[in-house]
Design an enzyme around this catalytic site. Sequence first.
Site, PDB file in Angstrom:
ATOM      1  N   SER A 139      49.986 -21.958 -23.503  1.00  0.00           N
ATOM      2  CA  SER A 139      49.560 -20.800 -23.990  1.00  0.00           C
ATOM      3  C   SER A 139      50.393 -19.917 -23.308  1.00  0.00           C
ATOM      4  CB  SER A 139      48.102 -20.554 -23.948  1.00  0.00           C
ATOM      5  OG  SER A 139      47.785 -19.043 -24.523  1.00  0.00           O
ATOM      6  N   TYR A 152      39.413 -20.070 -20.152  1.00  0.00           N
ATOM      7  CA  TYR A 152      40.741 -20.323 -20.912  1.00  0.00           C
ATOM      8  C   TYR A 152      41.960 -20.296 -20.027  1.00  0.00           C
ATOM      9  CZ  TYR A 152      43.905 -20.802 -24.999  1.00  0.00           C
ATOM     10  OH  TYR A 152      44.862 -21.091 -25.771  1.00  0.00           O
TER      11      TYR A 152
HETATM   12  N1  LIG Z   1      46.150 -19.842 -32.124  1.00  0.00           N
HETATM   13  C1  LIG Z   1      46.509 -19.285 -31.056  1.00  0.00           C
HETATM   14  O1  LIG Z   1      46.777 -18.012 -31.257  1.00  0.00           O
HETATM   15  C2  LIG Z   1      46.916 -20.103 -29.877  1.00  0.00           C
HETATM   16  C3  LIG Z   1      47.624 -19.347 -28.729  1.00  0.00           C
HETATM   17  C4  LIG Z   1      47.977 -20.366 -27.624  1.00  0.00           C
HETATM   18  C5  LIG Z   1      47.495 -21.654 -27.409  1.00  0.00           C
HETATM   19  N2  LIG Z   1      46.791 -22.075 -28.451  1.00  0.00           N
HETATM   20  C6  LIG Z   1      46.281 -23.657 -28.503  1.00  0.00           C
HETATM   21  O2  LIG Z   1      46.645 -24.372 -29.435  1.00  0.00           O
HETATM   22  C7  LIG Z   1      45.816 -25.372 -29.520  1.00  0.00           C
HETATM   23  C8  LIG Z   1      45.166 -25.592 -30.876  1.00  0.00           C
HETATM   24  O3  LIG Z   1      44.372 -24.681 -31.182  1.00  0.00           O
HETATM   25  P1  LIG Z   1      44.474 -23.869 -32.579  1.00  0.00           P
HETATM   26  O4  LIG Z   1      44.948 -22.477 -32.406  1.00  0.00           O
HETATM   27  O5  LIG Z   1      45.083 -24.590 -33.628  1.00  0.00           O
HETATM   28  O6  LIG Z   1      42.714 -23.531 -32.955  1.00  0.00           O
HETATM   29  P2  LIG Z   1      41.665 -24.262 -33.726  1.00  0.00           P
HETATM   30  O7  LIG Z   1      42.235 -24.328 -35.378  1.00  0.00           O
HETATM   31  O8  LIG Z   1      40.660 -23.925 -33.193  1.00  0.00           O
HETATM   32  O9  LIG Z   1      41.941 -25.935 -33.419  1.00  0.00           O
HETATM   33  C9  LIG Z   1      41.529 -26.630 -32.282  1.00  0.00           C
HETATM   34  C10 LIG Z   1      41.596 -27.955 -32.461  1.00  0.00           C
HETATM   35  O10 LIG Z   1      41.212 -28.526 -31.299  1.00  0.00           O
HETATM   36  C11 LIG Z   1      40.041 -29.405 -31.581  1.00  0.00           C
HETATM   37  N3  LIG Z   1      39.032 -29.559 -30.453  1.00  0.00           N
HETATM   38  C12 LIG Z   1      38.237 -28.844 -29.663  1.00  0.00           C
HETATM   39  N4  LIG Z   1      37.607 -29.440 -28.882  1.00  0.00           N
HETATM   40  C13 LIG Z   1      37.751 -30.693 -29.009  1.00  0.00           C
HETATM   41  C14 LIG Z   1      37.404 -32.030 -28.251  1.00  0.00           C
HETATM   42  N5  LIG Z   1      36.649 -31.871 -27.450  1.00  0.00           N
HETATM   43  N6  LIG Z   1      37.855 -33.051 -28.619  1.00  0.00           N
HETATM   44  C15 LIG Z   1      38.816 -33.348 -29.684  1.00  0.00           C
HETATM   45  N7  LIG Z   1      39.276 -32.052 -30.295  1.00  0.00           N
HETATM   46  C16 LIG Z   1      38.839 -31.165 -29.767  1.00  0.00           C
HETATM   47  C17 LIG Z   1      39.349 -28.870 -32.836  1.00  0.00           C
HETATM   48  O11 LIG Z   1      38.373 -29.824 -33.397  1.00  0.00           O
HETATM   49  P3  LIG Z   1      37.128 -29.047 -34.188  1.00  0.00           P
HETATM   50  O12 LIG Z   1      37.655 -28.740 -35.624  1.00  0.00           O
HETATM   51  O13 LIG Z   1      36.180 -30.431 -34.292  1.00  0.00           O
HETATM   52  O14 LIG Z   1      36.413 -28.112 -33.684  1.00  0.00           O
HETATM   53  C18 LIG Z   1      40.381 -28.455 -33.736  1.00  0.00           C
HETATM   54  O15 LIG Z   1      40.943 -29.538 -34.310  1.00  0.00           O
HETATM   55  C19 LIG Z   1      44.914 -25.384 -28.359  1.00  0.00           C
HETATM   56  O16 LIG Z   1      45.015 -26.183 -27.242  1.00  0.00           O
HETATM   57  C20 LIG Z   1      44.915 -23.731 -28.180  1.00  0.00           C
HETATM   58  O17 LIG Z   1      44.395 -23.351 -26.767  1.00  0.00           O
HETATM   59  C21 LIG Z   1      46.558 -21.330 -29.561  1.00  0.00           C
END
Ligand SMILES: NC(=O)c1ccc[n+]([C@@H]2O[C@H](COP(=O)([O-])OP(=O)(O)OC[C@H]3O[C@@H](n4cnc5c(N)ncnc54)[C@H](OP(=O)(O)O)[C@@H]3O)[C@@H](O)[C@H]2O)c1
Length: 278
Positions: A139, A152
């Site tokens: 991120s 985070y």
């Molecule tokens: N969206 C942004 O703006 C942004 C920016 C920078 C980085 N990121 C990074 O992108 C990645 C994906 O996030 P996202 O934005 O796509 O959000 P998201 O839609 O909330 O997806 C997160 C995913 O991680 C899973 N997860 C959480 N804890 C877990 C665990 N203990 N074991 C297995 N799976 C787990 C969630 O599963 P559940 O459905 O079961 O909760 C979900 O599938 C993350 O690493 C986040 O830090 C996101």
Amino acid sequence: MKETAVVTGASSGFGLLTALELAQQGFYVFAAMRNPEKGSELVRKAEAIGVSEQIEILQLDVTKEESIDNFKGLVQHMSRLDVLVNNAGYAGAGFVEEIPLSEYRTQFETNVFGLIAVTQACLPVMRANRKGKIINVSSISGKIGFPGLSPYVASKHALEGWSECLRLEMKPFGVEVSLVEPGSFKTNIWSTGKQITEKSLQVDSPYYSYMQKLDNELKRGESSYGDPTDVAKMIAEIARAKEPSLRYPIGKGVRTSLALKNVLSWKRWERIFLKKLT
Ligand SMILES: NC(=O)c1ccc[n+]([C@@H]2O[C@H](COP(=O)([O-])OP(=O)(O)OC[C@H]3O[C@@H](n4cnc5c(N)ncnc54)[C@H](OP(=O)(O)O)[C@@H]3O)[C@@H](O)[C@H]2O)c1
């Protein structure tokens, strides 16, 4: 045999879209999620674009030993594993004074230790084949600190340093390691994926008004959050790249912020930051 990929956290957001994107590009994708019942959206979307045969849902909670052991067992029997996308994660928030140590630990269990465990399970097959790509979803928070988001930010900074080490260790074995560094994109991380510590939400918290300002600032920017498909496409491009770079920043204002942080003195940087937020 088809090129094979594993994507963690594939139930929503970047993970779900990356699984679809990789399948469209011909990969056989193991879409790992902690609760496979949440896989229906992925299945529906995969059917709609005709790639459901190329996606297999896998139960994997990156924080659970038993789950990791099962995953290890599966990977041991794979003759090839071309790509691992370490995407599962959530955002722990609140102010340092008010965050129980246990919440920092839980944050690191998912975003750091869980990711390390999944990677360790995949390294033997990639090393033996002298081929593989590990794509870690970091991120902008892995490069820049933000108030109210220290669990985070700390977890993503740890991931950045750890990925540099892993890249240098695995390069001689033909395994590439990359970091994707998104800014803000429209996914669940801003709702279900954000876990704010209880105390910082209470009106009697000394940080309450600071928290409100941060929240307002976030809300103001929400309409300009990026389309997560762009991140999935970038991950698929890295998966295909011959010699991928270490870092891939992506999102509105991300490159500018990183460049500014590099050229400005910390004092100047912090003045601009705090003027906006306090
Ligand atoms: N969206 C942004 O703006 C942004 C920016 C920078 C980085 N990121 C990074 O992108 C990645 C994906 O996030 P996202 O934005 O796509 O959000 P998201 O839609 O909330 O997806 C997160 C995913 O991680 C899973 N997860 C959480 N804890 C877990 C665990 N203990 N074991 C297995 N799976 C787990 C969630 O599963 P559940 O459905 O079961 O909760 C979900 O599938 C993350 O690493 C986040 O830090 C996101």
